[in-house]
Write an enzyme that holds these catalytic residues in place. Structure first.
Site, PDB file in Angstrom:
ATOM      1  N   ASN A 191       0.860  -1.177   0.000  1.00  0.00           N
ATOM      2  CA  ASN A 191       0.000   0.000   0.000  1.00  0.00           C
ATOM      3  C   ASN A 191       0.897   1.228   0.000  1.00  0.00           C
ATOM      4  O   ASN A 191       1.378   1.679   1.047  1.00  0.00           O
ATOM      5  CB  ASN A 191      -0.918  -0.007   1.229  1.00  0.00           C
ATOM      6  CG  ASN A 191      -1.944  -1.107   1.176  1.00  0.00           C
ATOM      7  OD1 ASN A 191      -2.916  -1.036   0.434  1.00  0.00           O
ATOM      8  ND2 ASN A 191      -1.704  -2.167   1.963  1.00  0.00           N
ATOM      9  N   GLU A 192       1.156   1.745  -1.190  1.00  0.00           N
ATOM     10  CA  GLU A 192       2.096   2.838  -1.361  1.00  0.00           C
ATOM     11  C   GLU A 192       1.485   4.167  -0.904  1.00  0.00           C
ATOM     12  O   GLU A 192       0.278   4.263  -0.680  1.00  0.00           O
ATOM     13  CB  GLU A 192       2.500   2.936  -2.834  1.00  0.00           C
ATOM     14  CG  GLU A 192       3.169   1.688  -3.388  1.00  0.00           C
ATOM     15  CD  GLU A 192       4.617   1.537  -2.936  1.00  0.00           C
ATOM     16  OE1 GLU A 192       5.025   2.160  -1.942  1.00  0.00           O
ATOM     17  OE2 GLU A 192       5.358   0.770  -3.588  1.00  0.00           O
TER      18      GLU A 192
END
Length: 640
Positions: free
Chosen positions: A163-164
């Site tokens: 989850n950037e």
């Protein structure tokens, strides 16, 4: 809420409970034991234990301890159901970089978890089916009652799973475009080639992570320190996805001391709680105050102390003037152009000793270039000042040589032999096989013994060239080839008795007055840390020997960071000419100069990192009011 095995007291400034351990092994063992107790508790309840698992370097020591408990304490995983966070896309499950392969090698193949009980995102699913796969993945988690425990790592940009930055708190399991910094950091797993790193990954979403009943995030090493501070003490923001854990009722960060380095309670503990004002703590507080205010130490006033949380220091130690003088003198006495000791010098206020005038010295270099990169100026001074200097190259460094470089070397050897009519069928076959393998090498292939031999020869030749440049006689160059390293992969074997014996034998044969070692204490999975552990173990074995009573051990840092100013016990200054000379020595390592396999997230070449770091250390001393030098190399003494 169930009682947890890892607890921590609330600390001002920190918005997530954070437990700091001395090192990653101690921290990993604590986490592993919490997981084990949860598994056993579920067994007593005749229930499955639902685990969310992570990959990467951080959880490896957790998995190793779980395997040990399975083998030695009978911990069973038959009631465990696990769901992994993520997988590169696309990715074949048998690829070296696959998280399926990682989990099997690091945990599943060593315990009794049923194969039908572990789930990992599928990197081979058609792109058109990823959405359906992701929704089904979450349904499987829901069907078994949700995650009891979620283990996490953290990226340097704050990502959890993949989850950037920019991921929303309600994001679901999905296909994610990887941030450039994430791909650069992963390049070393792909032979150092950014091009080979997938641009996408399937990741469990933030919402599903936060739905776990218990979340523990692991972080080791100073490279994670800035993002840990942001996630723990900053505001909740999508730019640091790990900060979402501030909203979780049962989350905890488990970190080592170096990863905690930027937290307020570590950086300036006196503003959080009462501290013991030891000499080291005073030095830390005063240097921090001076640098924060941009003032030389000798210009600090009582008001500066009182206005910045240091009134207690004044109350206990008197006026600012006396404190300033004491700290200034400590810094002044740490500066020495004579790392091996200055003949006939007064030893009472210096970090080195005057006798014997000619010392026996061992510089341990984890890879064949760490000596010149990390302490090249000191290295040269020790030689120029007449000491008997030996170099111990602990590993071959062969995996850090690019395939193209190896082919170039092979072509040279073959052409050389042909030109001068040199015939050796065994050697010719070795080089021919190595070249053929490299031309057809797949991403999942591990280098053959022949290829590793060729790459090792390249590193060895470069190290010899450096030693000639500095002035080390050939008989003082020792290639140790410690066995733990020789796997042909990033993943190494555990440190063994044979490794320690090699180090101990070299120390005992030379009987040094000084030992220099790479002190990357916060690098839990890297070669530097293993090499340092071997030195520590060898010294422990030998410390009863008479010659060890006269031996000092100095720790230098690698190409990535430097000791904090308050930690430095010896600073060796360098002139502009000496900086250039060090640069020329680094250039002898041509295979590491351009397109380095393990460049990491820092695009600078090693010589640039070293020079900027050394200049930065000198600038800090100057800002604190001491003499202005071009550059400095810094050391901390390890007392055994």
């Amino acid at each position: 809420m169930e009682q947890q095995l890892i607890t921590t007291d609330p600390i001002a400034y920190e918005k997530i409970p954070t437990k700091i351990f001395k090192d990653s092994k101690e921290a990993s063992n604590a986490v592993a034991h919490e997981i084990a107790e949860l598994i056993r508790e579920r067994q007593r309840q005749n229930r499955n234990c639902i685990l969310g698992l992570a990959t990467g370097s951080s959880p490896k020591t957790v998995y190793a301890e779980l395997i040990r408990m399975h083998r030695e304490e009978g911990l069973s995983f038959k009631n465990v159901v696990s769901f992994n966070l993520d997988e590169y896309f696309p990715m074949e499950p048998d690829s070296l970089q696959s998280y399926v392969r990682f989990m099997k090698e690091q945990l599943f193949d060593h315990v009794d978890i049923p194969k039908e009980n572990y789930f990992i995102p599928d990197g081979t699913v058609p792109a058109s089916k990823v959405k359906d796969f992701s929704e089904e993945y979450e349904r499987k988690i829901d069907a078994v009652g949700g995650l009891d425990f979620q283990l996490l790592g953290i990226g340097a940009n704050g990502h959890i799973g993949f989850n950037e930055p920019g991921s929303l708190v309600n994001s679901r399991t999905r296909l994610m475009m990887l941030d450039h910094s994430t791909r650069v950091a992963a390049a070393s797993d792909f032979g150092g080639s950014l091009v080979k790193v997938p641009k996408k990954a399937i990741t469990m979403g933030v919402a599903k992570i936060l739905s776990a009943k218990r979340v523990v995030l692991l972080a080791w090493g100073e490279r994670k320190a800035p993002v840990i501070a942001e996630a723990v003490e900053g505001r909740v923001t999508e730019t640091i996805p790990a900060s979402y854990l501030q909203t979780h009722p049962n989350a905890m960060f488990v970190i080592d001391e170096r990863a905690a380095h930027e937290l307020t309670r570590m950086r300036t503990p006196w503003v959080v709680e009462d501290v013991e004002w030891t000499s080291k703590m005073v030095k830390k507080a005063v240097t921090n105050l001076a640098l924060t205010l941009g003032k030389p130490i000798l210009k600090l006033t009582n008001k500066d102390y009182n206005d910045n949380g240091l009134s207690d220091l004044l109350a206990r130690h008197g006026q600012a003037y006396e404190i300033n003088i004491d700290v200034f003198n400590q810094l002044q006495h740490s500066i020495s152009g004579w790392p091996g000791g200055k003949p006939n010098a007064d030893d009472t206020n210096r970090p080195e000793r005057a006798l014997p005038t000619k010392k026996r010295v061992i510089i341990f270099s984890p890879h064949p270039d760490d000596d010149i990169i990390s302490m090249g100026g000191t290295f040269q001074r020790l030689v120029d000042q007449g000491h008997d200097v030996h170099i111990g190259y602990q590993t071959s460094g062969n995996i850090a040589v690019a395939d193209d470089e190896a082919i170039r070397f092979i072509d040279f050897v073959v052409d050389f032999n042909n030109k001068f009519g040199i015939e050796n069928k065994e050697t010719q076959q070795l080089f021919a096989d190595a070249k053929e393998f490299l031309k057809n090498k797949k991403d999942s292939d591990v280098d053959t013994d022949g290829v590793r031999y060729v790459k090792g020869l390249i590193r060895r030749g470069e190290a010899k060239a450096t030693c000639r440049f500095v002035g080390i006689p050939e008989e003082n160059v020792h290639f140790m080839d410690m066995p733990f390293y020789e796997t042909g992969r990033i993943e190494k074997k555990p440190l063994g008795a044979d490794d320690v014996a090699i180090v101990a034998n070299l120390i005992e044969s030379i009987k040094p007055h000084q030992v220099y070692a790479a002190g990357d204490l916060a690098d839990p999975h890297g070669t530097h840390k293993v090499c340092l552990d071997a030195i520590f173990a060898a010294v422990e074995q030998l410390k009863h020997k008479n010659f060890m009573k006269d031996c000092w051990v100095w720790l230098y840092r690698g190409a990535w960071a430097e000791w904090d100013i308050h930690e430095i016990e010896m600073a060796v200054p360098m002139s502009p000419d000496q900086v250039l000379q060090k640069r020329m020595g680094i250039f002898k390592h041509q295979s590491q100069k351009d397109g380095v396999v393990f460049q990491g997230t820092d695009a600078r070449e090693f010589w640039q990192r070293a020079e900027e770091r050394n200049r930065g250390t000198a600038q800090l001393y100057n800002k604190l009011g001491l003499a202005e030098y071009e550059a400095m190399e810094a050391f901390v003494r390890w007392k055994f």
